[in-house]
Design an enzyme around this catalytic site. Structure first.
Site, PDB file in Angstrom:
ATOM      1  N   SER A   6      -5.868   9.926  22.402  1.00  0.00           N
ATOM      2  CA  SER A   6      -6.858  10.457  23.353  1.00  0.00           C
ATOM      3  C   SER A   6      -7.770  11.393  22.581  1.00  0.00           C
ATOM      4  O   SER A   6      -7.404  11.889  21.503  1.00  0.00           O
ATOM      5  CB  SER A   6      -6.120  11.223  24.451  1.00  0.00           C
ATOM      6  OG  SER A   6      -7.027  12.039  25.166  1.00  0.00           O
ATOM      7  N   TYR A  15       0.022  17.565  27.285  1.00  0.00           N
ATOM      8  CA  TYR A  15      -0.584  16.228  27.103  1.00  0.00           C
ATOM      9  C   TYR A  15      -1.264  16.152  25.726  1.00  0.00           C
ATOM     10  O   TYR A  15      -1.057  15.199  24.968  1.00  0.00           O
ATOM     11  CB  TYR A  15      -1.596  15.980  28.222  1.00  0.00           C
ATOM     12  CG  TYR A  15      -2.288  14.644  28.148  1.00  0.00           C
ATOM     13  CD1 TYR A  15      -1.654  13.486  28.582  1.00  0.00           C
ATOM     14  CD2 TYR A  15      -3.575  14.533  27.627  1.00  0.00           C
ATOM     15  CE1 TYR A  15      -2.284  12.255  28.514  1.00  0.00           C
ATOM     16  CE2 TYR A  15      -4.220  13.296  27.547  1.00  0.00           C
ATOM     17  CZ  TYR A  15      -3.574  12.168  27.998  1.00  0.00           C
ATOM     18  OH  TYR A  15      -4.189  10.952  27.921  1.00  0.00           O
TER      19      TYR A  15
HETATM   20  P1  NAD Z   1      -3.123   4.153  34.142  1.00  0.00           P
HETATM   21  O1  NAD Z   1      -2.297   5.111  34.905  1.00  0.00           O
HETATM   22  O2  NAD Z   1      -4.217   3.459  34.849  1.00  0.00           O
HETATM   23  O3  NAD Z   1      -2.194   3.083  33.431  1.00  0.00           O
HETATM   24  C1  NAD Z   1      -1.016   3.445  32.785  1.00  0.00           C
HETATM   25  C2  NAD Z   1       0.005   2.344  32.965  1.00  0.00           C
HETATM   26  O4  NAD Z   1       1.139   2.706  32.179  1.00  0.00           O
HETATM   27  C3  NAD Z   1       0.471   2.159  34.393  1.00  0.00           C
HETATM   28  O5  NAD Z   1       0.469   0.797  34.734  1.00  0.00           O
HETATM   29  C4  NAD Z   1       1.878   2.715  34.387  1.00  0.00           C
HETATM   30  O6  NAD Z   1       2.742   2.045  35.313  1.00  0.00           O
HETATM   31  C5  NAD Z   1       2.307   2.461  32.967  1.00  0.00           C
HETATM   32  N1  NAD Z   1       3.352   3.371  32.535  1.00  0.00           N
HETATM   33  C6  NAD Z   1       3.400   4.710  32.695  1.00  0.00           C
HETATM   34  N2  NAD Z   1       4.536   5.174  32.201  1.00  0.00           N
HETATM   35  C7  NAD Z   1       5.220   4.134  31.717  1.00  0.00           C
HETATM   36  C8  NAD Z   1       6.472   3.986  31.098  1.00  0.00           C
HETATM   37  N3  NAD Z   1       7.270   5.047  30.874  1.00  0.00           N
HETATM   38  N4  NAD Z   1       6.865   2.764  30.702  1.00  0.00           N
HETATM   39  C9  NAD Z   1       6.093   1.694  30.928  1.00  0.00           C
HETATM   40  N5  NAD Z   1       4.901   1.757  31.535  1.00  0.00           N
HETATM   41  C10 NAD Z   1       4.474   2.970  31.918  1.00  0.00           C
HETATM   42  O7  NAD Z   1      -3.688   5.024  32.936  1.00  0.00           O
HETATM   43  P2  NAD Z   1      -4.709   4.694  31.751  1.00  0.00           P
HETATM   44  O8  NAD Z   1      -5.809   5.659  31.847  1.00  0.00           O
HETATM   45  O9  NAD Z   1      -5.005   3.279  31.651  1.00  0.00           O
HETATM   46  O10 NAD Z   1      -3.827   5.175  30.530  1.00  0.00           O
HETATM   47  C11 NAD Z   1      -3.471   4.341  29.436  1.00  0.00           C
HETATM   48  C12 NAD Z   1      -3.363   5.219  28.202  1.00  0.00           C
HETATM   49  O11 NAD Z   1      -4.636   5.749  27.891  1.00  0.00           O
HETATM   50  C13 NAD Z   1      -2.423   6.401  28.334  1.00  0.00           C
HETATM   51  O12 NAD Z   1      -1.680   6.540  27.147  1.00  0.00           O
HETATM   52  C14 NAD Z   1      -3.373   7.563  28.507  1.00  0.00           C
HETATM   53  O13 NAD Z   1      -2.804   8.764  28.085  1.00  0.00           O
HETATM   54  C15 NAD Z   1      -4.513   7.125  27.641  1.00  0.00           C
HETATM   55  N6  NAD Z   1      -5.776   7.781  27.894  1.00  0.00           N
HETATM   56  C16 NAD Z   1      -6.386   7.675  29.129  1.00  0.00           C
HETATM   57  C17 NAD Z   1      -7.584   8.318  29.344  1.00  0.00           C
HETATM   58  C18 NAD Z   1      -8.295   8.246  30.652  1.00  0.00           C
HETATM   59  O14 NAD Z   1      -9.257   9.003  30.850  1.00  0.00           O
HETATM   60  N7  NAD Z   1      -7.923   7.396  31.563  1.00  0.00           N
HETATM   61  C19 NAD Z   1      -8.161   9.081  28.324  1.00  0.00           C
HETATM   62  C20 NAD Z   1      -7.535   9.147  27.103  1.00  0.00           C
HETATM   63  C21 NAD Z   1      -6.345   8.496  26.901  1.00  0.00           C
END
Ligand code: NAD
Length: 585
Positions: free
Chosen positions: A455, A468
């Protein structure tokens, strides 16, 4: 000595030479003829041949003057493309008199196979041709002429670039010297050079016939290169479907050589690989998969690449595993790989969401896609997943450790339990993935790629996200260290650093130090803000595919993530001041 265990051998006489021909597999199956390059013998194909033999009738032969085939006398004039075409037809008639064969060539094996597939007298004898690292001399001749006659700065650059890569071709045209070098020090050192520079695993290849193969093979160049480049045939059109596999790190051939190839081969399927020249030794699994798929598709009269995604040539047929694939960035990434024709394993702790993504992948181009339900923070469950995947689908080519959860709130309000939860998923989930699937990739020894979703919070401190951000900083550093460790094994590692992306993460995030009513209010408020920002996860997915294709180390995605990255490098003080700003949700 042969490294082709279980092969049946026969001798085929043609044009005053005797060719050593080896066969594996069931003769009732489609015949695949593998033609080796310079300075090689048929054993360069041993790893690919044994893998293909489970499904096809595989035929290899030592080109005249190489391995255990006899050499023409005199050598000069004995290696013309016309004579090599006679040899191929003699072998094809001996091993598959009634059915056309599927031709596969590497290096000079491909150069000569281009001749076979573009001359009229082989029409009806070749069902398909897979070419690697060996252009048609006629096409090359036209390519050069075009760049000399109509030079633009780009074309001159391409001309000079390929000219520099062809240094060995000039040397091979000198009399006697190449023969002396190969029968002397170069012949002795070649296996070590291949191992060091080309990362070819040591073992039974190259065979002891190498010095003679290389000395005789110099005539392939002398008999053909100058005349063909000076007067390329104007009608060198392929009369069978062609699959072109281009290793992007080839020290001898520029990718640009194939820019106009559709003109000569209208039914062209392109594939690219992040590797060097000797892919039959370094990537036998991938080549076997692509050759097998191409042969089966041509036999069945089907198009080969149905996927239309931008990276179809790079990821078509590859096995890709994405964690957190049920939603947001993971789902978009799984779908982007599917559109590029990859085989996708969608992993999520939410079984229904994973199944929905796998279904969508199948509808968008992935020939195969499966769902797996696993909590990435569970060490044993991840171990079982790794075993299951290896047994059922094979070694993963691209692993995307993406599953993650959000946690906001000041450090002093964050409980040890909060810390454990976020580190268990965001850091340990990535560690388990890298450890288990990375080991499988390393043991296979045929490269691969790992993407870890970090991130912008990994390098942008903030009083609002201490836990985080710490988890993501650890993921970034882990990725950098692992990249250094695995580089020598052809495995790339990328850290993806998105800024604010419109996904579900805000609606599931945990807020430390507040009661459930307040946490709900903050979740809704941040979901609204992310919605207003409205950066789509599909753009992050695009960045992921591009990063894998280009083997990028660290990719900030979204303008704010890029800006913060610049500040972190050049004005860290400014970033620290921004970190103190209290954000009220
Ligand atoms: P999201 O919540 O839409 O998707 C995350 C998915 O991961 C969900 O389907 C959830 O069920 C699954 N998940 C969560 N914990 C889990 C576990 N222990 N085992 C298996 N599956 C699990 O979120 P997203 O934004 O798509 O996030 C994806 C990645 O991107 C994450 O690592 C997040 O930290 C990172 N990220 C997101 C953003 C943002 O702004 N959305 C920014 C930077 C980084």
């Amino acid at each position: 000595m042969t490294v082709l265990a279980g092969a049946r051998e026969r001798r085929v006489r043609t044009g005053g030479v005797e060719l050593c021909v080896a066969e594996l597999g069931d003769p009732e199956q489609p015949t695949v003829v593998l033609v080796h390059g310079y300075p090689d013998s048929k054993e360069v194909w041993s790893e690919v041949a044994v893998r293909l033999a489970g499904h096809f009738h595989v035929v290899l032969y030592d080109v005249r003057g190489h391995g255990r085939s006899t050499a023409p006398r005199p050598l000069r004039g004995g290696f013309t493309l016309e004579k090599l075409t006679d040899d191929f037809l003699a072998v094809a008639d001996a091993v598959s008199p009634d059915r056309p064969v599927h031709l596969v060539g590497h290096d000079w094996g491909s150069v000569q196979a281009w001749e076979f597939v573009t001359v009229p007298r082989t029409r009806g004898r070749i069902a398909s041709f897979t070419s690697m690292s060996g252009p048609s001399l006629d096409h090359f001749g036209h390519w050069l002429k075009q760049r000399v006659r109509r030079p633009t700065p780009r074309r001159v650059g391409q001309f000079l670039g390929q000219g520099a890569k062809s240094w060995y071709v000039y040397l091979l045209h000198t009399p006697v010297l190449p023969e002396l070098a190969w029968r002397g020090p170069l012949g002795r050192r070649w296996p070590r050079i291949l191992e060091r520079v080309e990362k070819v695993p040591s073992g039974a290849y190259p065979t002891p016939s190498l010095p003679t193969d290389a000395a005789h093979g110099a005539w392939l160049y002398r008999d053909n290169v100058r005349p063909r480049l000076r007067m390329p045939r104007p009608d060198a059109y392929a009369h069978a479907p062609v699959q072109l596999i281009t290793p992007l790190g080839d020290a001898f051939l520029s990718e640009r050589l194939y820019d106009d190839l559709e003109r000569w081969a209208p039914h062209l399927t392109r594939r690219t690989l992040p590797d060097r020249h000797w892919i039959p030794r370094t990537r036998p699994d991938q080549l076997t998969a692509w050759i097998g798929e191409f042969v089966r598709a041509t036999e069945g009269g089907r198009p080969v690449i149905e996927a239309t995604g931008r990276w179809a040539d790079r990821f078509g047929g590859q096995l890709v595993l994405v964690t957190g694939a049920g939603s947001g960035i993971g789902r978009a990434t799984a779908l982007a790989f599917a559109r590029a024709g990859a085989r996708v394993i969608a992993v999520d702790r939410d079984a229904e969401a994973a199944a929905r993504t796998a279904g969508a992948c199948r509808r968008s181009g992935a020939r195969e896609s499966w769902a797996e339900t696993v909590d990435v923070s569970d060490e044993h469950a991840m171990e079982k997943l790794a075993q299951r995947v290896a047994a059922a689908y094979g070694v993963v080519d691209v692993l995307v450790n993406n599953a993650g959860i959000g946690l906001a709130g000041p450090f002093l309000d964050t409980t040890p339990d909060d810390w454990r939860k976020v580190l268990d998923v965001n850091l340990w989930g990535v560690i388990h993935g890298c450890r288990l699937f990375g080991r499988q990739m390393a043991e296979r020894g045929q490269g691969g790629h790992i993407v870890n979703t970090a991130s912008a919070a990994a390098y942008q401190p903030s009083r609002a996200l201490p836990a985080y951000s710490t988890s993501k900083a650890a993921v970034l550093m882990l990725s950098e260290c692992l990249r250094a460790e695995l580089a020598g094994r052809g495995i790339g590692v990328t850290a993806i650093c998105p800024g604010f992306v419109h996904t579900n993460i805000t609606s599931t995030a945990h807020f430390a130090g507040v009661d459930e009513v307040e946490a709900k209010r903050r979740r809704e408020r941040s979901a609204r803000l992310y919605g207003l920002r409205n950066y789509p996860p599909e753009k992050v997915a695009d960045a992921i595919l591009r990063a894998v294709a280009r083997n990028e180390a660290m990719v900030p995605v979204t303008p704010e993530a890029r800006a913060a990255h610049l500040l972190a490098r050049f004005l860290p003080g400014a970033l620290r001041r921004i970190a103190r700003v209290e954000i009220r949700l």
